[in-house]
Design an enzyme around this catalytic site. Sequence first.
Site, mmCIF file in Angstrom:
data_model
loop_
_atom_site.group_PDB
_atom_site.id
_atom_site.type_symbol
_atom_site.label_atom_id
_atom_site.label_comp_id
_atom_site.label_asym_id
_atom_site.label_seq_id
_atom_site.Cartn_x
_atom_site.Cartn_y
_atom_site.Cartn_z
ATOM 1 N N ARG A 199 0.818 -1.108 0.069
ATOM 2 C CA ARG A 199 0.087 -0.235 0.126
ATOM 3 C C ARG A 199 0.705 1.157 0.090
ATOM 4 O O ARG A 199 0.251 2.498 0.141
ATOM 5 C CB ARG A 199 -0.917 -0.052 1.409
ATOM 6 C CG ARG A 199 -1.972 -0.872 1.067
ATOM 7 C CD ARG A 199 -3.048 -0.944 2.131
ATOM 8 N NE ARG A 199 -2.738 -0.495 3.287
ATOM 9 C CZ ARG A 199 -3.717 -0.306 4.280
ATOM 10 N NH1 ARG A 199 -4.932 0.026 3.883
ATOM 11 N NH2 ARG A 199 -3.404 0.367 5.570
ATOM 12 N N ASP A 200 2.195 1.006 -0.108
ATOM 13 C CA ASP A 200 3.012 2.575 -0.263
ATOM 14 C C ASP A 200 4.122 2.247 -0.878
ATOM 15 O O ASP A 200 5.238 2.625 -0.498
ATOM 16 C CB ASP A 200 3.205 2.969 1.204
ATOM 17 C CG ASP A 200 3.678 4.305 1.187
ATOM 18 O OD1 ASP A 200 3.395 5.373 0.455
ATOM 19 O OD2 ASP A 200 4.399 4.759 2.066
ATOM 20 N N VAL A 201 3.990 1.594 -2.114
ATOM 21 C CA VAL A 201 5.327 1.059 -2.890
ATOM 22 C C VAL A 201 5.615 2.839 -3.684
ATOM 23 O O VAL A 201 4.775 3.483 -4.211
ATOM 24 C CB VAL A 201 4.993 0.268 -4.099
ATOM 25 C CG1 VAL A 201 6.289 0.265 -4.965
ATOM 26 C CG2 VAL A 201 4.611 -0.914 -3.516
ATOM 27 N N ASN A 221 10.632 3.848 -0.520
ATOM 28 C CA ASN A 221 10.598 2.696 0.000
ATOM 29 C C ASN A 221 11.439 1.509 -0.651
ATOM 30 O O ASN A 221 11.238 0.299 -0.474
ATOM 31 C CB ASN A 221 9.288 2.143 0.354
ATOM 32 C CG ASN A 221 8.580 3.123 1.540
ATOM 33 O OD1 ASN A 221 9.273 3.614 2.353
ATOM 34 N ND2 ASN A 221 7.242 3.040 1.273
ATOM 35 N N THR A 277 1.161 7.210 -0.004
ATOM 36 C CA THR A 277 1.512 8.388 -0.296
ATOM 37 C C THR A 277 1.128 8.991 -1.467
ATOM 38 O O THR A 277 0.913 8.292 -2.625
ATOM 39 C CB THR A 277 3.162 8.301 -0.862
ATOM 40 O OG1 THR A 277 3.893 7.754 0.414
ATOM 41 C CG2 THR A 277 3.952 9.547 -1.231
#
Length: 183
Positions: A29-31, A35, A69
Site C-alpha cells: 500500500r505504499d510502494v 521505500n 503516499t
Amino acid sequence: LLSEDEAVKILKDVALALDVLHQNQVLHRDVKPGNLFITKDMTCKLGDLGISRRMIDRTATTTGHVVGTPGYISPEQVLDIRPIDIRSDIYSLGLTLFHAITGFNPFSRDTAYDSMLARIQDEEAKLTSGNSGQISDNLRKIINRMIRRRSSERFASPLMLLSELEKQGLFQSNLPTDRHDQE
C-alpha cells in the site's frame, strides 16, 4: 534517470518482493521511491511495511481515509474502492518506475489533494518514446500497462508481470510456472 537495465532490475526485484507479499495475502500500500533500497550488490529491496495490510482484512482503514503516499497511490486507493488488491501495488511500482525513468511524476501537483485528483481526472500517464529516453518499446508497454487507470487492465499478479518481462526478452528467470498457471 534509470537506464533500461537498471529499471528492469528494480522491476524484477520489487515484483519478486510483491509476489512474496501476494502469496501471503498482504498489500504493501505504499510502494514509492523512498521505500526502495538498493544494497551493495545492487539488489533492490522493498521496505517500510508500516501501512501494509492483509487482503482479507476488510476493516484495515476507515472509509474515507486515504492510505499511502499521494504521489504514488493507485486510483482505487484515491477513490477508496474496496477491496483493493495486488494490482494497486503494481500500479504504484509502475508509477515509481515512470518517475525514475523520466525524472518526473506525472501527477505531481501543489497539494496532495490535487495530486490524487489528477490521477482520476487527468489524462492517463503514459511513457512515450519522447519522454522515456532509451527505454525499449517492450519495457515501455509493460510499464504503461502497470499504470493503467483501471485495475482490470493491469497485470493481475506480480508473477504475470515477471512472466511478461521474460516473454519480452528483458530478463531470464526460473519463475514458478505452476503458480503462474493458477493465477
